[in-house]
Design a protein around this motif. Sequence first.
Motif: not given
Length: 373
Positions: A7-9, A13-14, A1-2, A31-32
């Motif tokens: 960061a998206l993951a 979670r947050a 995973m890059d 980020l999107f």
Amino acid sequence: MDLDGEALADYDRAIGINPLYEWAVGSRAQLFERSGRYEEAPADFARAVELDPQYAWAYASRARVHEAMGRQDDALADYARALEIEPLYAWAFGSRAELFEGAGRYEEALADYARAVEAEPLYAWAFGSRAELFERLGRYEEALADFARALDIDPQYAWAYAKRAQVYEAVGRRQDALADYTRALDISPRYVLAAGSRGELYEALGRHEEALADLTHAIGTDPFSDWTLCARARTYLRMGRYEEARADCVRAVEVDPEDGWNQMLYGLALRVSGDGQGAEARLACARRLFTAAGEGGGTVDAYQGLLLLSCLLPDDGRSDDALPVARCRAFAELGPGAGPVGETIEDLTFLREVLPEAGPGVESVLTRLRAML
């Protein structure tokens, strides 16, 4: 995973732990945006401002997504809302100024840049961006003043050095331009704009080997930079190295076949190499592209191209200078400013140098252009 995926993951979670965490929702939206996933970004920004209706950053950031999606009215509404919440929000003023500038609403852009630097007097980016707009408007002294201010604030601002160098070129201060390009490259050695532009200036000064070194460096850094490929092709043409010039033109056309300048230079390279039939096809293609661009908005760039083409490919096989003079008149009516006029003079001088038998309009047009300076 890059890293973006990681960061998206983590944002997921947050938000899963705390669905009311507006900062995480807004940051995921950003980020999107950065990843080009524009359809997903607005939903998160909408959720962020729903959670916090006073979240000025989310409104301004969503405005940039609207811009990217061509929704100018929505972008302006979001910038306005952000500035209602934070009347001294320099970034929102600067970003809206960019939108106005892109839409050709230059006075509104200048007003917003002024508000941005009033709100944040150390905002180097806003000074530099206003300077670039002043340059576009031919207001060179104001451009130089703003670039100087940007560089006082941030002496490592390579972009500002490179752009100020272009203003120095426009006002004939070539040694100052060389110094600024060199300074930009000292700061950022792989800076294509600075290397390519210095290469073009070396070419104009007749320093061909230095031009080739800079342009080859720029192309090595970005092999898909069609303008540096064309600049090196021009240098090769001046040196009589026609095969290498053609090779660079082929590559530039492969990168962007819809660029009239790429097609025109390729046509010129073919003509000086003795391929008249191939040259005519490329020049006709360039004329079609420039004509379409001119009809679409009458841009200075399109009229410059048509003016040069009139000296290479006169309509109806005419041998007099009526068409080039008419093209020159149309160009002048746009009020192009000293920069584009100087560029056109350099282009015509180059044309006369590499193709002495170019159309009879070259001298007539050069005389008229010089009178405009």
